[in-house]
Design a protein around this motif. Structure first.
Motif, PDB file in Angstrom:
ATOM      1  N   UNK A  47       0.864  -1.130  -0.137  1.00  0.00           N
ATOM      2  CA  UNK A  47      -0.174  -0.035   0.173  1.00  0.00           C
ATOM      3  C   UNK A  47       0.778   1.321  -0.124  1.00  0.00           C
ATOM      4  N   UNK A  48       1.843   1.377   0.935  1.00  0.00           N
ATOM      5  CA  UNK A  48       2.964   2.453   0.958  1.00  0.00           C
ATOM      6  C   UNK A  48       3.503   2.713  -0.226  1.00  0.00           C
ATOM      7  N   UNK A  49       3.964   1.579  -1.183  1.00  0.00           N
ATOM      8  CA  UNK A  49       4.547   1.725  -2.566  1.00  0.00           C
ATOM      9  C   UNK A  49       3.486   2.170  -3.284  1.00  0.00           C
ATOM     10  N   UNK A  50       2.336   1.654  -3.458  1.00  0.00           N
ATOM     11  CA  UNK A  50       1.059   2.294  -4.365  1.00  0.00           C
ATOM     12  C   UNK A  50       1.024   3.749  -4.301  1.00  0.00           C
ATOM     13  N   UNK A  51       0.926   3.939  -2.822  1.00  0.00           N
ATOM     14  CA  UNK A  51       0.790   5.580  -2.552  1.00  0.00           C
ATOM     15  C   UNK A  51       1.911   6.268  -3.007  1.00  0.00           C
ATOM     16  N   UNK A  52       3.234   6.043  -2.907  1.00  0.00           N
ATOM     17  CA  UNK A  52       4.509   6.727  -3.299  1.00  0.00           C
ATOM     18  C   UNK A  52       4.467   6.843  -4.875  1.00  0.00           C
ATOM     19  N   UNK A  53       3.986   5.589  -5.602  1.00  0.00           N
ATOM     20  CA  UNK A  53       3.783   5.672  -7.084  1.00  0.00           C
ATOM     21  C   UNK A  53       2.827   6.553  -7.465  1.00  0.00           C
ATOM     22  N   UNK A  54       1.701   6.788  -6.729  1.00  0.00           N
ATOM     23  CA  UNK A  54       0.936   7.824  -7.118  1.00  0.00           C
ATOM     24  C   UNK A  54       1.242   9.198  -6.907  1.00  0.00           C
ATOM     25  N   UNK A  55       2.033   9.452  -5.887  1.00  0.00           N
ATOM     26  CA  UNK A  55       2.538  10.697  -5.883  1.00  0.00           C
ATOM     27  C   UNK A  55       3.632  11.029  -6.926  1.00  0.00           C
ATOM     28  N   UNK A  56       4.449  10.093  -7.483  1.00  0.00           N
ATOM     29  CA  UNK A  56       5.284  10.213  -8.394  1.00  0.00           C
ATOM     30  C   UNK A  56       4.608  10.753  -9.722  1.00  0.00           C
ATOM     31  N   UNK A  57       3.235  10.671  -9.779  1.00  0.00           N
ATOM     32  CA  UNK A  57       2.544  10.971 -10.971  1.00  0.00           C
ATOM     33  C   UNK A  57       1.489  12.209 -10.782  1.00  0.00           C
TER      34      UNK A  57
END
Length: 456
Positions: A47-57
């Motif tokens: 979940x944390x990795x998904x949130x970080x990926x969304x922030x990158x976009x």
């Protein structure tokens, strides 16, 4: 040398803080099994990795980075200014879809490394069990370190293109495994309830069979109606209409096939309950596909449907993104935990419900009754693991690739999170998944008839 010692000290401190944080969380939560708590912690990491990926976009991130002193424009990753004796970075290349690739590359590498370490673990008595169920602070530090290292991979088409194809393969495998388990679950559920009805001849079980079947078919019909209302319009949205109508016809066909006399002879417990569940899942996949239509007029977001307003161009549907994230996490946990269905092993989660091994409490060497009553996490895998730990990490690695490809528009990578809802690549991947689901279920019905010399 001092830097190395500082790093070691920081690592130990973070590991201690991580353990303390986990203890505090466990103290505030109900009692749970060790196998359950570990799966939840790995799901939190995804979940944390998904949130970080969304922030990158996220929109505007490049503008924020431009204000950072060491972020400058340039043709190279790193620029050395001999006059000012300072190093600056080209931060434009550190956001967008390539940034998502790097974050997911690090997370996928971690899960694959864990899968390799956990090969052959049969019980929590294995010395490697501590690595699986503990050291959470150190694990997060490793993931952070891998992520930082991934950003130093040289720019160019080599990393992006090769990793994109790896992500496509991994994401598709994740979808395929999900479909296999959905079909298997449908058959297992129906066989269990029909067997209970045949053994007891209970009207309750008969009512449950009929009620569950009618309920799921009711949801399926409601879903089809809602799709026609919100994702099609008079004189337009032709592709959406084709998808919805075609999948509805396929659902009707497999429902009829499931009750044919020849099928009933080979599969006496086959019936409409399985077909209802598969049909409902296919309609869900159809909604997921048409909701990715690039035509904004044929693709209202969830917020627009609830509010009854027209979709606003450039507006991100946070609710839809949250629902998608929850679905991915749930499917990842369910798929990874159902390893016995894929690997053929004896590890089944029914062991997760027992109280065996309760006395083997994590971080507790005194097993008296008073401490047992206050324990929050206990070891239920002392005799054998409740699921394949290695396969669990493989499935989480595949789930990471699925997240990466979905966020970045699959085979047409895009650096905008808006493309998460409006891209033809995701639309075709998901509609193809619905057809594969129907094909797998149809084959599970027809195979015993067509291959009568084989045992299923």
């Amino acid at each position: 040398m001092g830097a190395a010692l500082a790093l070691c000290s920081a690592t130990q401190c973070a590991a201690c803080c991580g353990s303390a944080a986990c203890s505090l969380c466990c103290a505030a939560c109900p009692s749970c099994r060790n196998s359950t708590s570990s799966r939840l912690m790995y799901a939190l990491m995804l979940l944390v990795g998904t949130i970080v990926a969304c922030i990158m976009l996220s929109p505007g991130l490049q503008d924020i980075l431009a204000k950072i002193p060491f972020c400058k424009d340039g043709d190279q990753q790193t620029i050395w200014h001999s006059v000012t004796n300072e190093v600056t970075f080209n931060c434009k290349d550190k956001v967008g879809y390539l940034a998502v690739y790097r974050v997911c590359f690090a997370l996928c590498l971690f899960f694959l490394f864990m899968a390799l370490i956990m090969l052959g673990v049969k019980s929590s008595r294995d010395p490697r069990a501590g690595i699986q169920n503990g050291f959470w602070g150190l694990k997060y530090l490793i993931v952070v370190g891998l992520t930082i290292g991934a950003f130093f991979i040289p720019e160019g088409t080599f990393f992006g293109s090769i990793w994109m194809y790896c992500g496509m393969v991994g994401g598709f495998v994740f979808i395929l495994v999900q479909l296999i388990l959905i079909v298997d679950f449908a058959h297992s559920w129906a066989e269990s309830w029909v067997e209970n009805y045949e053994e007891n001849e209970s009207k309750g079980w008969y009512a449950a069979l009929v009620g569950a079947t009618l309920f799921m078919y009711g949801l399926t019909i409601t879903g089809v109606v809602m799709l026609f209302i919100f994702f099609s319009k008079s004189g337009g949205c032709g592709l959406n209409k084709v998808f919805i109508t075609f999948n509805l016809i396929l659902c009707v066909i497999v429902s009829i096939i499931s009750i044919l006399p020849a099928i009933q002879e080979k599969l006496p417990r086959s019936g409409l309950l399985q077909s209802a569940l598969v049909s409902l899942y296919v309609i869900y996949l159809t909604w997921s596909a048409v909701s990715n239509s690039p035509d904004a007029d044929c693709n209202p977001d969830i917020s627009s449907i609830v509010a009854g307003k027209k979709r606003e161009t450039g507006k991100l549907d946070i609710l839809g993104l949250a629902i998608w994230t929850c679905c991915v996490l749930y499917s990842s946990l369910r798929t990874a935990s159902s390893s016995s269905k894929i690997t053929g092993s004896d590890n089944i989660l029914v062991k997760d419900t027992g109280d065996s091994g309760y006395n083997n409490i994590i971080g507790n060497t005194d097993h008296n009754d008073e401490e047992k009553g206050t324990a929050k996490v206990w070891d239920n895998e002392e005799e054998s693991t409740a699921y394949s730990w290695s396969f669990f990490h493989v499935m989480f690695a595949l789930a990471t690739l699925y997240v990466m490809m979905t966020l970045t528009n699959w085979y047409r990578p895009n650096s905008s999170l808006e493309s998460f809802y409006s891209n033809s690549a995701s639309m075709w991947v998901k509609i193809t998944s619905s057809w594969l689901c129907i094909a797998l279920y149809g084959w599970s019905l027809l195979a015993p008839v067509m291959l009568s010399d084989r045992e299923f």
